[in-house]
Design a protein around this motif. Structure first.
Motif, PDB file in Angstrom:
ATOM      1  N   ARG A 131       8.380  -0.775   9.518  1.00 30.95           N
ATOM      2  CA  ARG A 131       7.639  -0.090   8.489  1.00 30.95           C
ATOM      3  C   ARG A 131       7.785   1.175   7.851  1.00 30.95           C
ATOM      4  NH1 ARG A 131       3.836  -2.093  12.913  1.00 30.95           N
ATOM      5  NH2 ARG A 131       2.580  -3.506  11.552  1.00 30.95           N
ATOM      6  N   ILE A 132       7.482   1.390   6.704  1.00 34.05           N
ATOM      7  CA  ILE A 132       8.018   2.544   6.400  1.00 34.05           C
ATOM      8  C   ILE A 132       6.861   3.598   5.942  1.00 34.05           C
ATOM      9  CG2 ILE A 132       9.432   3.811   5.242  1.00 34.05           C
ATOM     10  CD1 ILE A 132      11.614   1.948   7.016  1.00 34.05           C
ATOM     11  N   ALA A 133       6.908   4.667   6.290  1.00 30.49           N
ATOM     12  CA  ALA A 133       5.759   5.065   6.497  1.00 30.49           C
ATOM     13  C   ALA A 133       5.310   6.427   4.463  1.00 30.49           C
ATOM     14  CB  ALA A 133       5.234   6.457   7.086  1.00 30.49           C
ATOM     15  N   CYS A 134       5.013   6.330   3.649  1.00 32.21           N
ATOM     16  CA  CYS A 134       4.471   6.714   2.084  1.00 32.21           C
ATOM     17  C   CYS A 134       4.036   7.495   2.147  1.00 32.21           C
ATOM     18  CB  CYS A 134       6.095   6.301   1.369  1.00 32.21           C
ATOM     19  SG  CYS A 134       7.527   4.689   1.704  1.00 32.21           S
TER      20      CYS A 134
ATOM     21  N   ILE B 207       7.158   5.397  -3.493  1.00 31.92           N
ATOM     22  CA  ILE B 207       7.040   3.875  -2.260  1.00 31.92           C
ATOM     23  C   ILE B 207       7.254   2.837  -3.064  1.00 31.92           C
ATOM     24  CG2 ILE B 207       4.596   2.477  -2.364  1.00 31.92           C
ATOM     25  CD1 ILE B 207       3.090   5.335  -2.407  1.00 31.92           C
ATOM     26  N   GLU B 208       7.376   2.957  -3.980  1.00 25.13           N
ATOM     27  CA  GLU B 208       8.438   1.842  -5.207  1.00 25.13           C
ATOM     28  C   GLU B 208       9.511   1.439  -4.713  1.00 25.13           C
ATOM     29  OE1 GLU B 208       8.749  -1.980  -7.391  1.00 25.13           O
ATOM     30  OE2 GLU B 208       7.068  -0.762  -6.979  1.00 25.13           O
ATOM     31  N   GLU B 209       9.911   1.990  -4.921  1.00 21.03           N
ATOM     32  CA  GLU B 209      11.415   2.356  -4.267  1.00 21.03           C
ATOM     33  C   GLU B 209      11.810   2.093  -2.935  1.00 21.03           C
ATOM     34  OE1 GLU B 209      14.762   4.752  -5.277  1.00 21.03           O
ATOM     35  OE2 GLU B 209      13.607   6.436  -6.602  1.00 21.03           O
TER      36      GLU B 209
ATOM     37  N   GLN C  91      -2.405  -0.044   2.864  1.00 23.34           N
ATOM     38  CA  GLN C  91      -3.103   1.943   2.965  1.00 23.34           C
ATOM     39  C   GLN C  91      -3.191   2.823   4.031  1.00 23.34           C
ATOM     40  OE1 GLN C  91      -3.054   3.614  -0.202  1.00 23.34           O
ATOM     41  NE2 GLN C  91      -3.401   4.922   1.127  1.00 23.34           N
ATOM     42  N   ARG C  92      -3.263   3.689   4.604  1.00 26.35           N
ATOM     43  CA  ARG C  92      -3.830   4.615   5.521  1.00 26.35           C
ATOM     44  C   ARG C  92      -3.990   5.372   5.093  1.00 26.35           C
ATOM     45  NH1 ARG C  92      -2.895   0.277   8.156  1.00 26.35           N
ATOM     46  NH2 ARG C  92      -1.680  -0.190   9.278  1.00 26.35           N
TER      47      ARG C  92
ATOM     48  N   VAL D 238       5.163   0.988   3.792  1.00 25.96           N
ATOM     49  CA  VAL D 238       5.490  -0.686   3.848  1.00 25.96           C
ATOM     50  C   VAL D 238       6.039  -1.271   4.610  1.00 25.96           C
ATOM     51  CG1 VAL D 238       7.448  -1.498   1.492  1.00 25.96           C
ATOM     52  CG2 VAL D 238       6.598   1.310   1.335  1.00 25.96           C
ATOM     53  N   THR D 239       5.604  -2.385   4.674  1.00 26.35           N
ATOM     54  CA  THR D 239       5.840  -3.244   5.812  1.00 26.35           C
ATOM     55  C   THR D 239       6.808  -4.267   5.793  1.00 26.35           C
ATOM     56  OG1 THR D 239       4.191  -2.564   6.316  1.00 26.35           O
ATOM     57  CG2 THR D 239       4.541  -4.557   7.831  1.00 26.35           C
TER      58      THR D 239
END
Length: 248
Positions: free
Chosen positions: A86-89, A97-99, A117-118, A124-125
């Motif tokens: 998981r990467i938080a963006c 987010i797209e990159e 969504q948080r 991004v998982t």
């Protein structure tokens, strides 16, 4: 991994006329494993522990993703095996987010990527069985409370793709801002980059890589903690702009 004695015992039972099913039930070993031992009984050589169990498909994308992971990433286990990366963006940076999503797909094309969504951000998982191998820095607790050291193969990738690594770090825990000062009654503005992270090890990975690409930096303390890496020299900011630029 079954030792050679266990393998020979299973094959001996088969040689005594036992069926594959009965040997599997008695030993607890799968029929597929026993069947394969008929072809090759010796265990395969162990993987070299200095190498990942699965090589990144795209090394430049991996270098970028490594920077994102060290900044705002985590890995958690799935009850049935495998792990989630998981990467938080932040919602404010849709381009990031797209990159991030594209980098994960480049590193592991066969794994699915989805966005959860948080409040104020997205995770991004991606689920897979190799994330802990690709990111051996995974461990219990917060990153700044444990040692963060790159494996030799990771450092080789970072050395080959330093700007991608720095982009990942800056896109996760960095920013480009406009500072200002007043001299002789006139207001002057100038751009500046910051990288902020509580981990001494991660900040050193950042500054070591900055030095390798010719970017000069200073450390600014927040209270008594030297949390901020600052890049303010005009020529170094121009170099950062050419390779990193602001988030979007």
């Amino acid at each position: 991994m079954y030792d050679l004695a266990t393998r020979k015992h299973a094959l001996r039972l088969l040689g005594d006329g036992r069926s594959l099913n009965s040997v599997s039930k008695e030993t607890g070993i799968s029929r597929a494993a026993i069947r394969s031992w008929r072809v090759r009984i010796e265990p395969l050589p162990r993987l070299n522990q200095s190498q990942p169990c699965t090589s990144p498909t795209d090394r430049a994308a991996y270098s970028y993703l490594l920077g994102l992971y060290l900044g705002d990433g985590c890995i958690s286990s799935h009850p049935k095996g495998g792990h989630y990366l998981r990467i938080a963006c932040a919602d404010a940076w849709p381009g990031l987010i797209e990159e991030c999503r594209a980098a994960i797909l480049a590193v592991r094309p066969a794994d699915r990527v989805y966005v959860l969504q948080r409040q104020g951000c997205v995770n991004v998982t991606s689920y897979g069985r190799h994330w802990t191998c690709l990111f051996p820095q995974h461990g219990p607790g917060k990153k700044h409370e444990r040692r963060i050291v790159l494996e030799g193969w990771q450092q080789e990738i970072v050395d080959a793709h330093p700007w991608e690594f720095l982009r990942g770090l800056l896109h996760s825990d960095g920013c480009r801002v406009t500072n200002w000062t007043v001299r002789n009654g006139k207001r002057y503005e100038y751009p500046r980059y910051f990288f902020t992270n509580k981990s001494d090890d991660i900040r050193k990975l950042c500054t070591d890589t900055l030095a390798k690409v010719g970017v000069r930096w200073t450390v600014l303390a927040r209270g008594s903690d030297p949390l901020n890496v600052s890049i303010a020299r005009k020529d170094c900011v121009a170099l950062m702009d050419a390779h990193i630029g602001p988030k979007y």
